[in-house]
Design an enzyme around this catalytic site. Structure first.
Site, PDB file in Angstrom:
ATOM      1  N   ILE A 152       0.847  -1.173   0.000  1.00  0.00           N
ATOM      2  CA  ILE A 152       0.000   0.000   0.000  1.00  0.00           C
ATOM      3  C   ILE A 152       0.894   1.239   0.000  1.00  0.00           C
ATOM      4  O   ILE A 152       1.733   1.407   0.887  1.00  0.00           O
ATOM      5  CB  ILE A 152      -0.938   0.022   1.226  1.00  0.00           C
ATOM      6  CG1 ILE A 152      -1.700  -1.302   1.341  1.00  0.00           C
ATOM      7  CG2 ILE A 152      -1.893   1.198   1.131  1.00  0.00           C
ATOM      8  CD1 ILE A 152      -2.536  -1.685   0.136  1.00  0.00           C
ATOM      9  N   LYS A 153       0.709   2.097  -1.005  1.00  0.00           N
ATOM     10  CA  LYS A 153       1.556   3.277  -1.118  1.00  0.00           C
ATOM     11  C   LYS A 153       0.998   4.418  -0.263  1.00  0.00           C
ATOM     12  O   LYS A 153      -0.155   4.817  -0.411  1.00  0.00           O
ATOM     13  CB  LYS A 153       1.639   3.730  -2.574  1.00  0.00           C
ATOM     14  CG  LYS A 153       2.465   2.823  -3.450  1.00  0.00           C
ATOM     15  CD  LYS A 153       2.417   3.224  -4.913  1.00  0.00           C
ATOM     16  CE  LYS A 153       3.348   4.358  -5.228  1.00  0.00           C
ATOM     17  NZ  LYS A 153       3.421   4.607  -6.703  1.00  0.00           N
ATOM     18  N   ILE A 154       1.856   4.926   0.611  1.00  0.00           N
ATOM     19  CA  ILE A 154       1.505   6.041   1.492  1.00  0.00           C
ATOM     20  C   ILE A 154       2.539   7.138   1.291  1.00  0.00           C
ATOM     21  O   ILE A 154       3.743   6.870   1.329  1.00  0.00           O
ATOM     22  CB  ILE A 154       1.488   5.591   2.968  1.00  0.00           C
ATOM     23  CG1 ILE A 154       0.383   4.549   3.190  1.00  0.00           C
ATOM     24  CG2 ILE A 154       1.303   6.782   3.900  1.00  0.00           C
ATOM     25  CD1 ILE A 154       0.340   3.994   4.602  1.00  0.00           C
TER      26      ILE A 154
END
Length: 368
Positions: free
Chosen positions: A138-140
């Site tokens: 998951i890209k944050i």
């Protein structure tokens, strides 16, 4: 198989493709890239999805079904993108099984939440649950508000790709956030070996911004430094990474089964036509890193890229000397990185708007 890409992989660089579409998945193109081009991961963003959805008809049936079910545009986007990422994860499952650090497919939290910690955490949890694959990331974004979200999400056992990192100072904060999350996960009894993370350090945009400032200064000394800052910045980041993984804090986590948060070189497509089109690959070769490339860069390296050994380890002092030169010339490096982050967040949000408008058009078309 491309010998040049294989040489890059043999040097310890994980090659990830910065692109994804349903067409790549369904035609077997992604599997072919894994088989023939040493591709072992995929990164995505809303602009990539917008292009995929606009260019093909492979989404029409699903969009039509969702529209008939009363879905709004956010729900349609969520369904289309998580389906693609889930299916890409399945294509890369064998890679992930053999090499757990790789075989990863990244999907971004909703970009409008870049400055909203709680919203980012909620978005990350929803995406992780929907994709439901252990090899997802998951890209944050590494905004100030994103840092506590990274810790919170890692603490729950969710694997993360931290994006939009420009400065070594922020990168250190990202590594701290990762370790804090791991420490909390350990306290909660979560198997640390199941958590993966990469830190996406943006490269080409640094040269774009600093070159413009050097051009404005205009002296021979300034012009001689064009095209050198981005690679130097990445080398400084790697020196910081080495320092952290040698620390007692990290060693304690590693002993408990934690996996290192590998540096990932992002934005490696060369924007200045005067520079070699493989610059941000060839000059950043070092083991245990990731280079995520648009297909154009991947093809360029396959055709004429050169691997000439480790180009990063032990070059931190040299890189710092270059940054000292930039500062002496009047380049405000703090302002450079603030500008890049601000522009990065703006582009992040504009990318989402582009995706929303593309999907809205698709919804109107299939519903007509």
């Amino acid at each position: 198989m491309s010998d040049r890409l294989k040489a890059l992989a043999d040097a310890g660089v994980s090659i990830w493709l910065d692109d994804l579409s349903r067409e790549r998945i369904e035609t077997g193109n992604l599997a072919q890239l894994v088989e023939e081009s040493s591709v072992v991961g995929v990164t995505t963003n809303p602009t990539i999805f917008a292009g995929a959805i606009a260019d093909g008809e492979r989404y029409d049936a699903q969009v039509r079904s969702l529209v008939a079910d009363g879905a709004d545009v956010e729900r349609v986007i969520f369904a289309l993108t998580t389906d693609d990422v889930r299916n890409a994860c399945d294509v890369l499952a064998e890679v992930a099984s053999a090499h757990p650090a790789d075989g990863r497919v990244s999907i971004e939290v909703e970009p409008l939440l870049a400055n909203d910690t709680e919203g980012t955490v909620a978005s990350a949890k929803a995406l992780w649950k929907s994709v439901d694959r252990p090899n997802a990331l998951i890209k944050i974004p590494a905004t100030l508000e994103g840092l506590p979200a990274i810790t919170e999400v890692i603490a729950e056992g969710i694997s993360v790709n931290v994006t939009l990192i420009f400065s070594t100072e922020r990168y250190r904060a990202v590594m701290d956030a990762y370790m804090s999350g791991l420490e909390r996960a350990k306290e909660a009894g979560i198997d640390l070996g199941t958590i993966a993370s990469v830190a996406s350090f943006f490269v080409s945009r640094v040269d774009t911004e600093i070159d413009a400032r050097l051009d404005a200064i205009g002296s021979d000394a300034a012009l001689a430094l064009r095209g050198k800052a981005a690679v130097a910045n990445a080398r400084l980041a790697y020196a910081a990474y080495q320092e952290v993984v040698a620390s007692e804090r990290w060693q304690a986590l590693a002993a408990a089964g934690a996996k290192a948060q590998r540096p990932l070189w992002a934005s490696t497509g060369v924007k200045n036509p005067d520079y070699p089109d493989t610059l941000y690959v060839a000059d950043l070769v070092v083991a245990d890193t990731v280079n995520t490339m648009p297909e154009k860069t991947l093809r360029a390296f396959a055709d004429h890229g050169e691997v000439t050994g480790d180009q990063v380890t032990g070059r931190g002092e040299e890189a710092q000397a270059l940054f000292d030169e930039l500062a002496a010339l009047g380049v405000d490096l703090d302002d450079v990185f603030l500008t890049l982050e601000s522009e990065g967040v703006d582009k992040f949000k504009a990318s989402w708007t582009e995706l929303v408008e593309t999907v809205q058009a698709q919804m109107s078309q299939v519903g007509a």
